[in-house]
Design an enzyme around this catalytic site. Structure first.
Site, PDB file in Angstrom:
ATOM      1  N   CYS A   6       0.849  -1.188   0.000  1.00 46.65           N
ATOM      2  CA  CYS A   6       0.000   0.000   0.000  1.00 46.65           C
ATOM      3  C   CYS A   6       0.884   1.236   0.000  1.00 46.65           C
ATOM      4  O   CYS A   6       1.917   1.286   0.646  1.00 46.65           O
ATOM      5  CB  CYS A   6      -0.940   0.088   1.197  1.00 46.65           C
ATOM      6  SG  CYS A   6      -2.047  -1.294   1.348  1.00 46.65           S
ATOM      7  N   ARG A  55       3.766  -0.392  -4.855  1.00 48.45           N
ATOM      8  CA  ARG A  55       3.524  -0.858  -3.488  1.00 48.45           C
ATOM      9  C   ARG A  55       2.189  -1.608  -3.368  1.00 48.45           C
ATOM     10  O   ARG A  55       1.866  -2.134  -2.296  1.00 48.45           O
ATOM     11  CB  ARG A  55       3.524   0.322  -2.517  1.00 48.45           C
ATOM     12  CG  ARG A  55       4.795   1.131  -2.545  1.00 48.45           C
ATOM     13  CD  ARG A  55       4.690   2.300  -1.602  1.00 48.45           C
ATOM     14  NE  ARG A  55       4.608   1.847  -0.232  1.00 48.45           N
ATOM     15  CZ  ARG A  55       5.648   1.613   0.542  1.00 48.45           C
ATOM     16  NH1 ARG A  55       6.867   1.821   0.087  1.00 48.45           N
ATOM     17  NH2 ARG A  55       5.500   1.204   1.779  1.00 48.45           N
ATOM     18  N   TRP A 106      -2.771  -2.831  -1.563  1.00 54.96           N
ATOM     19  CA  TRP A 106      -2.467  -4.257  -1.690  1.00 54.96           C
ATOM     20  C   TRP A 106      -3.229  -4.913  -0.549  1.00 54.96           C
ATOM     21  O   TRP A 106      -2.876  -4.747   0.617  1.00 54.96           O
ATOM     22  CB  TRP A 106      -0.963  -4.493  -1.556  1.00 54.96           C
ATOM     23  CG  TRP A 106      -0.545  -5.906  -1.854  1.00 54.96           C
ATOM     24  CD1 TRP A 106      -0.202  -6.426  -3.066  1.00 54.96           C
ATOM     25  CD2 TRP A 106      -0.399  -6.977  -0.905  1.00 54.96           C
ATOM     26  NE1 TRP A 106       0.133  -7.760  -2.929  1.00 54.96           N
ATOM     27  CE2 TRP A 106       0.021  -8.117  -1.618  1.00 54.96           C
ATOM     28  CE3 TRP A 106      -0.594  -7.091   0.470  1.00 54.96           C
ATOM     29  CZ2 TRP A 106       0.262  -9.346  -1.006  1.00 54.96           C
ATOM     30  CZ3 TRP A 106      -0.361  -8.320   1.093  1.00 54.96           C
ATOM     31  CH2 TRP A 106       0.059  -9.429   0.346  1.00 54.96           C
ATOM     32  N   ASN A 165      -1.359   2.478   5.710  1.00 53.48           N
ATOM     33  CA  ASN A 165      -0.509   1.385   5.243  1.00 53.48           C
ATOM     34  C   ASN A 165      -0.039   0.636   6.476  1.00 53.48           C
ATOM     35  O   ASN A 165       0.575   1.242   7.366  1.00 53.48           O
ATOM     36  CB  ASN A 165       0.687   1.955   4.464  1.00 53.48           C
ATOM     37  CG  ASN A 165       1.746   0.893   4.182  1.00 53.48           C
ATOM     38  OD1 ASN A 165       1.410  -0.275   3.998  1.00 53.48           O
ATOM     39  ND2 ASN A 165       2.999   1.299   4.152  1.00 53.48           N
ATOM     40  N   GLY A 166      -0.336  -0.643   6.543  1.00 54.39           N
ATOM     41  CA  GLY A 166       0.073  -1.426   7.714  1.00 54.39           C
ATOM     42  C   GLY A 166      -1.018  -2.421   8.056  1.00 54.39           C
ATOM     43  O   GLY A 166      -1.908  -2.693   7.240  1.00 54.39           O
ATOM     44  N   GLU A 223      16.993 -17.562  -8.473  1.00 58.45           N
ATOM     45  CA  GLU A 223      16.580 -16.209  -8.841  1.00 58.45           C
ATOM     46  C   GLU A 223      15.945 -16.193 -10.237  1.00 58.45           C
ATOM     47  O   GLU A 223      14.941 -15.517 -10.456  1.00 58.45           O
ATOM     48  CB  GLU A 223      17.791 -15.265  -8.757  1.00 58.45           C
ATOM     49  CG  GLU A 223      17.558 -13.844  -9.217  1.00 58.45           C
ATOM     50  CD  GLU A 223      16.441 -13.115  -8.470  1.00 58.45           C
ATOM     51  OE1 GLU A 223      15.950 -13.616  -7.450  1.00 58.45           O
ATOM     52  OE2 GLU A 223      16.047 -12.041  -8.947  1.00 58.45           O
ATOM     53  N   GLU A 252       7.221 -14.781 -11.191  1.00 59.70           N
ATOM     54  CA  GLU A 252       6.492 -13.594 -10.746  1.00 59.70           C
ATOM     55  C   GLU A 252       5.987 -12.730 -11.892  1.00 59.70           C
ATOM     56  O   GLU A 252       4.958 -12.098 -11.764  1.00 59.70           O
ATOM     57  CB  GLU A 252       7.284 -12.776  -9.721  1.00 59.70           C
ATOM     58  CG  GLU A 252       8.493 -12.059 -10.221  1.00 59.70           C
ATOM     59  CD  GLU A 252       9.144 -11.206  -9.117  1.00 59.70           C
ATOM     60  OE1 GLU A 252      10.358 -11.041  -9.180  1.00 59.70           O
ATOM     61  OE2 GLU A 252       8.447 -10.715  -8.220  1.00 59.70           O
ATOM     62  N   HIS A 302      16.943 -36.590  -7.601  1.00 55.95           N
ATOM     63  CA  HIS A 302      16.431 -37.143  -6.336  1.00 55.95           C
ATOM     64  C   HIS A 302      14.931 -36.902  -6.197  1.00 55.95           C
ATOM     65  O   HIS A 302      14.439 -36.666  -5.100  1.00 55.95           O
ATOM     66  CB  HIS A 302      17.199 -36.536  -5.156  1.00 55.95           C
ATOM     67  CG  HIS A 302      18.653 -36.897  -5.160  1.00 55.95           C
ATOM     68  ND1 HIS A 302      19.112 -38.143  -4.836  1.00 55.95           N
ATOM     69  CD2 HIS A 302      19.748 -36.170  -5.503  1.00 55.95           C
ATOM     70  CE1 HIS A 302      20.435 -38.178  -4.955  1.00 55.95           C
ATOM     71  NE2 HIS A 302      20.844 -36.982  -5.375  1.00 55.95           N
ATOM     72  N   LYS A 313       5.707  -4.290  -4.323  1.00 56.34           N
ATOM     73  CA  LYS A 313       7.165  -4.133  -4.312  1.00 56.34           C
ATOM     74  C   LYS A 313       7.752  -4.338  -2.911  1.00 56.34           C
ATOM     75  O   LYS A 313       8.676  -5.112  -2.736  1.00 56.34           O
ATOM     76  CB  LYS A 313       7.519  -2.730  -4.831  1.00 56.34           C
ATOM     77  CG  LYS A 313       9.005  -2.450  -4.898  1.00 56.34           C
ATOM     78  CD  LYS A 313       9.627  -3.119  -6.076  1.00 56.34           C
ATOM     79  CE  LYS A 313      11.112  -2.883  -6.183  1.00 56.34           C
ATOM     80  NZ  LYS A 313      11.752  -3.952  -6.971  1.00 56.34           N
TER      81      LYS A 313
HETATM   82  C1  AGP Z   1      11.638 -10.079  -6.303  1.00 56.12           C
HETATM   83  O1  AGP Z   1      11.575  -9.750  -7.619  1.00 56.12           O
HETATM   84  C2  AGP Z   1      10.619  -9.502  -5.412  1.00 56.12           C
HETATM   85  N1  AGP Z   1      10.130  -8.268  -5.735  1.00 56.12           N
HETATM   86  C3  AGP Z   1      10.779  -9.823  -3.929  1.00 56.12           C
HETATM   87  O2  AGP Z   1      11.155 -11.144  -3.807  1.00 56.12           O
HETATM   88  C4  AGP Z   1      11.731  -8.940  -3.090  1.00 56.12           C
HETATM   89  O3  AGP Z   1      13.055  -9.188  -3.444  1.00 56.12           O
HETATM   90  C5  AGP Z   1      11.491  -9.234  -1.611  1.00 56.12           C
HETATM   91  O4  AGP Z   1      10.179  -8.892  -1.278  1.00 56.12           O
HETATM   92  C6  AGP Z   1      12.463  -8.537  -0.700  1.00 56.12           C
HETATM   93  O5  AGP Z   1      12.360  -7.151  -0.771  1.00 56.12           O
HETATM   94  P1  AGP Z   1      13.455  -6.203  -0.140  1.00 56.12           P
HETATM   95  O6  AGP Z   1      14.736  -6.487  -0.829  1.00 56.12           O
HETATM   96  O7  AGP Z   1      12.946  -4.825  -0.393  1.00 56.12           O
HETATM   97  O8  AGP Z   1      13.525  -6.548   1.326  1.00 56.12           O
END
Ligand code: AGP
Length: 594
Positions: free
Chosen positions: A2, A27, A71, A97-98, A467, A474, A490, A589
């Site tokens: 948010c 966000r 969000w 936000n929270g 990664e 995503e 395995h 994000k």
């Molecule tokens: C990855 O593409 C994501 N957006 C997510 O995994 C992100 O890296 C994770 O939420 C951690 O965020 P930060 O580095 O801001 O703590």
């Protein structure tokens, strides 16, 4: 998650609020809304993106307002659950936000007292609590309302006929943008970049009373001084600059990001942070905590530190560490977080510090909560990362880890010199990967119709496989799993076949022979193989269905070039599938809730 914004000044509020909200959509973007003081309080909100809300609005008078992009945590995305939320009289509006942990109890109390709440959100209790306590003094009412609340919040309160905004924060970020006869409030810097570069970072427990000409910060009712900082990012940094998506722009910025980040470390002419720990470092080792992509950088950090410094490194998800039975016994830990606001990471920092551990934070956001609560902060210079999928921040985090480890390296001096020289050449190597973009696009076309995939790597490139798979999932919604190459047989071998391609990250290190054997075994099970292989590798071409050639680098730097290939691959697969790349469904994000 948010994003919240507030504006008070002499201009019409709603275009500024909507513009700022657009900058915060990373966000959260499942619904949005604004409230403007224009006579009474006018609220416009819906389960749509900011652009759609903007289109639906006719001009509104009013030079004070608040806004929210959501969000969802409590209650599905819908008009009624979208913020701002109001009290019974419709004179008090709040964006939040929270997460309010005790909202259920508060809601029952308020309903019992005759308040009518219409949404399924936790937030709606806030305007009603303020209404309950309001006796002509808005700040006092907000203060009393917040005393009842357990949980995390950044809030902005707007009330009809009160020519001010009241903002407060606890465990959620909030900044004030200082303007000329106007002021701004926002969750994050990109929201205010178009208007000002003067910023005040609020601390946990702060309440700000903001008018067009004044910002007053209070704690427990008493005024406190908060210094004004200058934002170093500029407007262009947070724009697409002609690229179709922020993600592609951010991938292409990586040579510059590496240069900027290293230049700063080199100019400082000292270790980025003191990695030596009291007592016997070799016995105790180092703990690294992070989430998501930053966790993958942490795993690569483990290989870097173990290889260079020869001390054991333990890496954990911050979210798991917070629930582990192990006391935070270490006396030095590194946390990695692009945003510096990830709730699990912040909680881990607090836990570590309570246990007497010194915490080094690697973060990209100046003034972020992580940077303020850690003992030492190592900044990455990636600039604002808007796309939900982390790319340039990941590569910048790797730079920070190399630079942290190199001064303590136990490799011989000549090797060390070579490594530093090669590190400085990385922008050129990454540019070579970017120049090969069309070949990567071609490979993306070949795999974009599949629904399941594996990514494999070994050693330092195992986290690169993780990664690569995360990036693909995503943004393209293809199910992809990253695997340590040796582990595939395995169990997951049962899933191999012509509809399950495997992306193999092949490095020219001691894992080479093993991964070549692995590729042969995979081919024998009919899975198409796309391999990333170093320049001059004659073998892989004869084994894999497609090969993407990556520039030669020392194996310790291979995650950098390989990760950039996999970012582009995920990007082009998602583009091919017509996905909303910068704003993938269900994601945000910064994950500021647990
Ligand atoms: C990855 O593409 C994501 N957006 C997510 O995994 C992100 O890296 C994770 O939420 C951690 O965020 P930060 O580095 O801001 O703590």
């Amino acid at each position: 998650m948010c994003g919240i914004v507030g504006y008070i000044g002499e201009k019409k509020a709603h275009p500024i609020l909507l513009n700022s909200l657009g900058k915060l959509e990373y966000r959260g973007y499942d619904s949005c809304g604004i409230a403007v003081a224009a006579g009474g309080i006018k609220v416009y909100k819906d389960a749509v993106r900011v652009k759609a809300l903007q289109k639906a609005l006719s001009p509104i008078d009013g030079t004070t307002g608040i806004g929210h992009t959501r969000w969802a945590t409590h209650g599905e995305p819908s008009r009624v659950n979208a913020h701002p939320h109001c009290d019974c009289t419709g004179r008090i509006a709040v964006v939040h936000n929270g997460v309010i942990n005790n909202y259920h109890t508060l809601r029952e109390q308020l309903t019992g007292e005759g308040h009518i709440l219409s949404s399924h959100t936790d937030t709606e209790v806030i305007p009603h609590l303020i209404e309950k306590y309001y006796e002509g003094d808005l700040e006092k009412a907000v203060e009393l309302a917040l005393r009842d609340i357990e949980g995390s919040y950044a809030i902005i309160v707007l009330m009809a006929d009160e020519y001010k905004l009241v903002a407060a924060r606890k465990d959620s970020p909030l900044i004030i943008g200082v303007g000329d006869r106007e002021n701004f409030i926002a969750s994050d810097v990109p929201a205010i970049l178009d208007y000002t570069s003067r910023v005040i970072y609020l601390e946990d427990g702060d309440m700000a009373v903001v008018t067009a000409g004044k910002v007053e910060v209070k704690r427990d009712g008493a005024q406190v001084a908060r210094k004004e900082d200058k934002i170093l990012w500029n407007v262009e940094d947070a724009q697409k600059a002609g690229y179709e998506h922020f993600m592609l722009k951010e991938i292409h910025e990586q040579p510059k990001v590496i240069r900027d980040t290293l230049t700063e470390y080199i100019a400082a002419a000292e270790p980025a942070a003191d990695l030596a720990v009291a007592g016997d470092m070799s016995l105790e080792g180092i703990l690294i905590l992070a989430c998501g992509t930053s966790y993958h950088a942490a795993l690569i950090g483990k290989y870097i530190i173990e290889e260079l410094i020869k001390i054991p490194v333990r890496v954990e998800f911050a979210s798991e560490y917070n629930y582990s039975g192990l006391a935070p016994a270490r006396n030095k830990a590194i946390v990695i977080t692009q945003s510096g606001e990830t709730a699990d990471v912040l909680r881990a920092i607090k836990r570590l510090k309570e246990g007497g551990c010194q915490v080094i934070a690697i973060t990209n956001v100046v003034g972020s909560t992580a940077s303020r609560i850690a003992d030492r902060t190592v900044y990455t210079r990636a600039g604002p990362e808007i796309s939900v999928a982390a790319t340039k921040s990941f590569v910048a985090q790797l730079m920070a880890l190399y630079w942290l480890a190199l001064p303590y390296s136990r490799v011989d001096i000549r090797k060390l010199d070579d490594l530093i020289m090669e590190l400085r050449q990385l922008p050129i190597k990454v540019q070579q990967v970017l120049d090969n973009e069309m070949a990567i696009l071609e490979c993306a076309r070949q795999i974009s119709d599949f629904e399941n995939m594996f990514y494999i790597g070994r050693g330092i490139n195992y986290p690169v496989a993780l990664e690569g798979a995360l990036k693909l999932k995503e943004i393209s919604y293809i199910h992809a799993e990253g695997y340590a190459a040796g582990e595939l047989k395995h169990g997951p071998f049962a899933l191999l076949g012509s509809r399950t391609p495997v992306v193999a990250v092949v490095a020219q290190d001691n894992t080479y022979e093993a991964i070549v054997t692995g590729i042969k075994e995979i081919k024998a099970r009919q899975s198409p193989v796309l391999a990333l292989a170093g320049e001059g590798d004659e073998t892989i071409g004869g084994l894999a269905d497609s090969v993407i050639t990556v520039p030669q680098v020392d194996p310790i730097f291979s995650p950098v070039v390989n990760a950039v290939v996999l970012q582009l691959l995920a990007y082009y697969v998602a583009r091919q599938r017509g996905c909303p790349i910068d704003f993938p469904r269900n994601l945000a994000k910064s994950v500021t809730v647990e």
